[in-house]
Design a protein around this motif. Structure first.
Motif, PDB file in Angstrom:
ATOM      1  N   THR A 133       0.602  -0.856   0.420  1.00  0.00           N
ATOM      2  CA  THR A 133       0.013   0.050  -0.160  1.00  0.00           C
ATOM      3  C   THR A 133       1.205   1.222  -0.312  1.00  0.00           C
ATOM      4  O   THR A 133       0.688   2.596  -0.649  1.00  0.00           O
ATOM      5  CB  THR A 133      -0.908  -0.502   1.402  1.00  0.00           C
ATOM      6  N   LYS A 134       1.978   1.279   0.660  1.00  0.00           N
ATOM      7  CA  LYS A 134       3.354   3.012   0.995  1.00  0.00           C
ATOM      8  C   LYS A 134       4.367   1.904   0.618  1.00  0.00           C
ATOM      9  O   LYS A 134       4.600   0.604   0.729  1.00  0.00           O
ATOM     10  CB  LYS A 134       2.427   3.454   1.895  1.00  0.00           C
ATOM     11  N   LEU A 135       4.749   3.058   0.207  1.00  0.00           N
ATOM     12  CA  LEU A 135       6.498   2.766  -0.058  1.00  0.00           C
ATOM     13  C   LEU A 135       7.020   3.379   0.377  1.00  0.00           C
ATOM     14  O   LEU A 135       7.070   4.931  -0.429  1.00  0.00           O
ATOM     15  CB  LEU A 135       6.931   2.428  -1.390  1.00  0.00           C
ATOM     16  N   LEU A 136       8.714   3.985   1.387  1.00  0.00           N
ATOM     17  CA  LEU A 136       8.909   5.055   2.066  1.00  0.00           C
ATOM     18  C   LEU A 136      10.252   4.535   1.654  1.00  0.00           C
ATOM     19  O   LEU A 136      10.485   3.540   2.768  1.00  0.00           O
ATOM     20  CB  LEU A 136       8.282   5.497   3.817  1.00  0.00           C
ATOM     21  N   ASN A 137      11.330   5.332   2.059  1.00  0.00           N
ATOM     22  CA  ASN A 137      12.509   5.266   2.275  1.00  0.00           C
ATOM     23  C   ASN A 137      12.622   5.858   4.046  1.00  0.00           C
ATOM     24  O   ASN A 137      11.922   6.813   5.094  1.00  0.00           O
ATOM     25  CB  ASN A 137      13.341   6.898   1.902  1.00  0.00           C
TER      26      ASN A 137
END
Length: 190
Positions: A133-137
């Protein structure tokens, strides 16, 4: 419970001292036949077992094939062309929040498998990155120790990964984007 099961109607042997137990067991020789030894069941089992002689060779071969499939189902038989990215990262544990170094294999179909090391054949676990659903550094520290992180949000769990450097993190982010079709939600920290 006593009325339902015949074993509960008698006092256990360990309850009495040795002298009383001997006199009890000597007096039981002429009982009415309710004990397990006199039931007529061989071995006391109520289940019927099939003799191996009655099983034909075809059935045995099918059973062996099913067993072999069950044993080998988790083995690392991944087509090298189907791998989007593989390498070492650290991941944070689900229950015990410690960081462990693991070998990860991300396939083009979205399945991420991880192993104790790159020589192991059976994965510790697998999860699907296709529906993330979400991908973050992420950075969990100002020092370089936990600086180059990735956080992957899936419907079942949020995964935290640590890479050795920013180039490695960029490669993993690119692979996650390629597999999932989603773009990273923020810019990497410098």
């Amino acid at each position: 419970l006593r009325a339902l099961h015949p074993d509960f109607n008698e006092t256990p042997n360990w309850f009495w001292s040795d002298d009383q137990n001997k006199s009890e067991s000597e007096g039981d020789e002429g009982d009415d036949g309710d004990s397990k030894e006199n039931d007529g069941d061989e071995g006391g089992n109520e289940l019927d077992y099939i003799n191996d002689d009655k099983i034909d060779a075809k059935t045995l071969e099918q059973a062996k094939q099913m067993k072999d499939k069950g044993i080998n189902k988790d083995k690392k038989k991944i087509d090298p062309d189907a791998i989007a990215k593989q390498g070492y990262m650290q991941k944070e544990g689900k229950m015990i929040k410690s960081w462990k170094r693991r070998w990860f294999v991300l396939q083009n179909n979205g399945i991420m498998s991880y192993y104790h090391d790159n020589h192991e054949e059976n994965p510790i676990a697998r999860f699907n990155c296709k529906d993330l659903t979400k991908l973050l550094n992420k950075s969990w520290s100002k020092s370089n120790k936990k600086r180059y992180g990735i956080k992957v949000y899936t419907p079942h769990r949020n995964w935290k990964f640590l890479c050795a450097n920013n180039d490695q993190r960029a490669d993993w982010i690119k692979a996650f984007e390629q597999v999932s079709g989603k773009k990273v939600g923020n810019l990497p920290t410098k």
